[in-house]
Design a protein around this motif. Structure first.
Motif, PDB file in Angstrom:
ATOM      1  N   ALA A  48      -9.695 -10.929  18.130  1.00 16.13           N
ATOM      2  CA  ALA A  48      -8.449 -11.687  18.046  1.00 16.13           C
ATOM      3  C   ALA A  48      -7.375 -10.974  18.858  1.00 16.13           C
ATOM      4  CB  ALA A  48      -8.012 -11.835  16.595  1.00 16.13           C
ATOM      5  N   LEU A  49      -6.434 -11.751  19.384  1.00 11.63           N
ATOM      6  CA  LEU A  49      -5.350 -11.204  20.201  1.00 11.63           C
ATOM      7  C   LEU A  49      -4.014 -11.630  19.596  1.00 11.63           C
ATOM      8  CD1 LEU A  49      -4.873  -9.606  22.855  1.00 11.63           C
ATOM      9  CD2 LEU A  49      -4.604 -11.821  23.967  1.00 11.63           C
ATOM     10  N   VAL A  50      -3.175 -10.638  19.264  1.00  9.12           N
ATOM     11  CA  VAL A  50      -1.883 -10.912  18.630  1.00  9.12           C
ATOM     12  C   VAL A  50      -0.977 -11.667  19.597  1.00  9.12           C
ATOM     13  CG1 VAL A  50       0.199  -9.879  17.645  1.00  9.12           C
ATOM     14  CG2 VAL A  50      -2.045  -8.902  17.124  1.00  9.12           C
ATOM     15  N   VAL A  51      -0.408 -12.778  19.114  1.00 18.10           N
ATOM     16  CA  VAL A  51       0.492 -13.592  19.940  1.00 18.10           C
ATOM     17  C   VAL A  51       1.895 -13.692  19.363  1.00 18.10           C
ATOM     18  CG1 VAL A  51      -1.341 -14.957  21.015  1.00 18.10           C
ATOM     19  CG2 VAL A  51      -0.325 -15.743  18.864  1.00 18.10           C
ATOM     20  N   ASP A  52       2.062 -13.388  18.067  1.00 20.09           N
ATOM     21  CA  ASP A  52       3.383 -13.453  17.441  1.00 20.09           C
ATOM     22  C   ASP A  52       3.459 -12.360  16.387  1.00 20.09           C
ATOM     23  OD1 ASP A  52       5.925 -14.250  16.731  1.00 20.09           O
ATOM     24  OD2 ASP A  52       5.306 -16.104  15.755  1.00 20.09           O
ATOM     25  N   VAL A  53       4.604 -11.679  16.328  1.00 25.08           N
ATOM     26  CA  VAL A  53       4.774 -10.573  15.383  1.00 25.08           C
ATOM     27  C   VAL A  53       6.072 -10.742  14.617  1.00 25.08           C
ATOM     28  CG1 VAL A  53       4.955  -8.065  15.134  1.00 25.08           C
ATOM     29  CG2 VAL A  53       3.531  -9.019  16.960  1.00 25.08           C
ATOM     30  N   ARG A  54       5.996 -10.589  13.314  1.00 25.04           N
ATOM     31  CA  ARG A  54       7.170 -10.546  12.441  1.00 25.04           C
ATOM     32  C   ARG A  54       7.180  -9.160  11.807  1.00 25.04           C
ATOM     33  NH1 ARG A  54       8.698 -16.145  11.992  1.00 25.04           N
ATOM     34  NH2 ARG A  54       7.800 -16.957  13.906  1.00 25.04           N
ATOM     35  N   GLN A  55       8.134  -8.919  10.919  1.00 27.95           N
ATOM     36  CA  GLN A  55       8.243  -7.583  10.334  1.00 27.95           C
ATOM     37  C   GLN A  55       6.978  -7.180   9.576  1.00 27.95           C
ATOM     38  OE1 GLN A  55      11.556  -6.973   7.685  1.00 27.95           O
ATOM     39  NE2 GLN A  55      11.037  -4.850   7.349  1.00 27.95           N
ATOM     40  N   SER A  56       6.449  -8.078   8.751  1.00 26.47           N
ATOM     41  CA  SER A  56       5.318  -7.684   7.902  1.00 26.47           C
ATOM     42  C   SER A  56       4.041  -8.486   8.129  1.00 26.47           C
ATOM     43  CB  SER A  56       5.721  -7.788   6.428  1.00 26.47           C
ATOM     44  OG  SER A  56       6.102  -9.112   6.115  1.00 26.47           O
ATOM     45  N   VAL A  57       4.048  -9.419   9.076  1.00 27.67           N
ATOM     46  CA  VAL A  57       2.847 -10.188   9.398  1.00 27.67           C
ATOM     47  C   VAL A  57       2.759 -10.409  10.902  1.00 27.67           C
ATOM     48  CG1 VAL A  57       2.721 -11.416   7.185  1.00 27.67           C
ATOM     49  CG2 VAL A  57       3.990 -12.425   9.084  1.00 27.67           C
ATOM     50  N   ALA A  71       0.857  -1.188   0.000  1.00 28.69           N
ATOM     51  CA  ALA A  71       0.000   0.000   0.000  1.00 28.69           C
ATOM     52  C   ALA A  71       0.887   1.230   0.000  1.00 28.69           C
ATOM     53  CB  ALA A  71      -0.900  -0.012   1.227  1.00 28.69           C
ATOM     54  N   PRO A  72       0.489   2.305  -0.660  1.00 24.47           N
ATOM     55  CA  PRO A  72       1.324   3.478  -0.754  1.00 24.47           C
ATOM     56  C   PRO A  72       1.709   4.054   0.598  1.00 24.47           C
ATOM     57  CG  PRO A  72      -0.729   3.754  -2.008  1.00 24.47           C
ATOM     58  CD  PRO A  72      -0.738   2.409  -1.385  1.00 24.47           C
ATOM     59  N   ALA A  73       0.833   3.958   1.559  1.00 22.25           N
ATOM     60  CA  ALA A  73       1.148   4.493   2.884  1.00 22.25           C
ATOM     61  C   ALA A  73       0.740   3.474   3.922  1.00 22.25           C
ATOM     62  CB  ALA A  73       0.411   5.800   3.107  1.00 22.25           C
ATOM     63  N   ASP A  74       1.603   3.261   4.904  1.00 23.30           N
ATOM     64  CA  ASP A  74       1.272   2.317   5.959  1.00 23.30           C
ATOM     65  C   ASP A  74       0.292   2.917   6.959  1.00 23.30           C
ATOM     66  OD1 ASP A  74       4.527   0.726   6.130  1.00 23.30           O
ATOM     67  OD2 ASP A  74       2.748   0.196   5.002  1.00 23.30           O
ATOM     68  N   SER A  75       0.115   4.238   6.940  1.00 24.70           N
ATOM     69  CA  SER A  75      -0.809   4.842   7.888  1.00 24.70           C
ATOM     70  C   SER A  75      -2.201   4.299   7.622  1.00 24.70           C
ATOM     71  CB  SER A  75      -0.797   6.364   7.765  1.00 24.70           C
ATOM     72  OG  SER A  75      -1.226   6.743   6.486  1.00 24.70           O
ATOM     73  N   GLY A  76      -2.869   3.945   8.683  1.00 21.16           N
ATOM     74  CA  GLY A  76      -4.194   3.381   8.562  1.00 21.16           C
ATOM     75  C   GLY A  76      -4.194   1.875   8.386  1.00 21.16           C
ATOM     76  N   ALA A  77      -3.019   1.263   8.199  1.00 21.48           N
ATOM     77  CA  ALA A  77      -2.957  -0.175   7.986  1.00 21.48           C
ATOM     78  C   ALA A  77      -3.536  -0.937   9.175  1.00 21.48           C
ATOM     79  CB  ALA A  77      -1.529  -0.617   7.719  1.00 21.48           C
ATOM     80  N   LEU A  78      -3.388  -0.380  10.374  1.00 20.55           N
ATOM     81  CA  LEU A  78      -3.929  -1.060  11.556  1.00 20.55           C
ATOM     82  C   LEU A  78      -5.456  -1.014  11.581  1.00 20.55           C
ATOM     83  CD1 LEU A  78      -1.403   0.021  14.329  1.00 20.55           C
ATOM     84  CD2 LEU A  78      -1.506  -2.110  13.051  1.00 20.55           C
ATOM     85  N   ASP A  79      -6.043  -0.183  10.747  1.00 16.11           N
ATOM     86  CA  ASP A  79      -7.496  -0.132  10.626  1.00 16.11           C
ATOM     87  C   ASP A  79      -7.989  -0.881   9.397  1.00 16.11           C
ATOM     88  OD1 ASP A  79      -7.804   1.391  12.913  1.00 16.11           O
ATOM     89  OD2 ASP A  79      -7.627   3.284  11.829  1.00 16.11           O
ATOM     90  N   VAL A  81      -0.072  -7.243   8.683  1.00 16.75           N
ATOM     91  CA  VAL A  81       0.562  -6.132   9.400  1.00 16.75           C
ATOM     92  C   VAL A  81       1.511  -6.734  10.424  1.00 16.75           C
ATOM     93  CG1 VAL A  81      -1.249  -4.409   9.064  1.00 16.75           C
ATOM     94  CG2 VAL A  81      -1.386  -5.965  11.009  1.00 16.75           C
ATOM     95  N   GLY A  82       2.618  -6.023  10.669  1.00 14.99           N
ATOM     96  CA  GLY A  82       3.608  -6.544  11.602  1.00 14.99           C
ATOM     97  C   GLY A  82       4.308  -5.434  12.348  1.00 14.99           C
ATOM     98  N   SER A  83       5.520  -5.714  12.791  1.00 17.09           N
ATOM     99  CA  SER A  83       6.253  -4.747  13.612  1.00 17.09           C
ATOM    100  C   SER A  83       6.485  -3.426  12.882  1.00 17.09           C
ATOM    101  CB  SER A  83       7.590  -5.347  14.066  1.00 17.09           C
ATOM    102  OG  SER A  83       8.390  -5.695  12.960  1.00 17.09           O
ATOM    103  N   ARG A  84       6.638  -3.469  11.571  1.00 21.28           N
ATOM    104  CA  ARG A  84       6.836  -2.218  10.821  1.00 21.28           C
ATOM    105  C   ARG A  84       5.604  -1.319  10.878  1.00 21.28           C
ATOM    106  NH1 ARG A  84       6.000  -3.583   4.443  1.00 21.28           N
ATOM    107  NH2 ARG A  84       4.000  -4.598   4.779  1.00 21.28           N
ATOM    108  N   ASN A  85       4.445  -1.901  11.214  1.00 24.68           N
ATOM    109  CA  ASN A  85       3.206  -1.135  11.347  1.00 24.68           C
ATOM    110  C   ASN A  85       2.899  -0.786  12.799  1.00 24.68           C
ATOM    111  OD1 ASN A  85       2.711  -3.498   9.150  1.00 24.68           O
ATOM    112  ND2 ASN A  85       1.998  -1.526   8.395  1.00 24.68           N
ATOM    113  N   GLY A  86       3.788  -1.209  13.716  1.00 24.57           N
ATOM    114  CA  GLY A  86       3.566  -0.921  15.132  1.00 24.57           C
ATOM    115  C   GLY A  86       2.823  -1.999  15.889  1.00 24.57           C
ATOM    116  N   VAL A  87       2.638  -3.156  15.275  1.00 31.13           N
ATOM    117  CA  VAL A  87       1.948  -4.264  15.940  1.00 31.13           C
ATOM    118  C   VAL A  87       2.880  -4.866  16.994  1.00 31.13           C
ATOM    119  CG1 VAL A  87       0.887  -6.537  15.624  1.00 31.13           C
ATOM    120  CG2 VAL A  87       0.568  -4.754  13.897  1.00 31.13           C
TER     121      VAL A  87
END
Length: 103
Positions: free
Chosen positions: A66-75, A16-24, A42-48
């Motif tokens: 859902a509750l995040v249990v594992d985070v990678r850079q992009s997932v 996506a052109p901008a990561d802003s809003g990706a968490l939504d 979404v992952g650590s690069r998005n602030g997850v």
């Protein structure tokens, strides 16, 4: 998650052109149904971070929490909780939105 991250990063799709809003507007890209885990794009690069709560929607209709249990850079991987209906499980393509606490 590692396989999902590799597949996403190696794809020819442009991010996506901008990561802003990706968490939504995160997308469920894979499911581990036997473990009750949804993989989102979404992952650590998005602030997850682990412990982050998401609501899962299909066409703006709530499907689950859902509750995040594992985070990678992009997932990230999130344990599916609180299905709205057992007849409507989480599916690939559903949208995840981070929940914010209203204090």
């Amino acid at each position: 998650l590692a396989a999902a991250e590799t597949a996403l990063s190696g794809s020819k799709l442009k991010p996506a052109p901008a990561d802003s809003g990706a968490l939504d507007n995160a997308k469920v890209v894979s499911l581990k149904s036997d473990m009750g885990v949804a993989v989102m794009n979404v992952g650590s690069r998005n602030g997850v971070h682990p412990g982050m709560p998401f609501s899962i929607y299909r066409n703006d209709k709530p499907v689950a929490k859902a509750l995040v249990v594992d985070v990678r850079q992009s997932v990230c991987g999130a344990v599916i909780q609180d299905l709205v209906s057992t007849n409507e499980p989480v599916k690939v393509g559903d949208t995840g939105r981070v929940e914010t606490s209203k204090g």
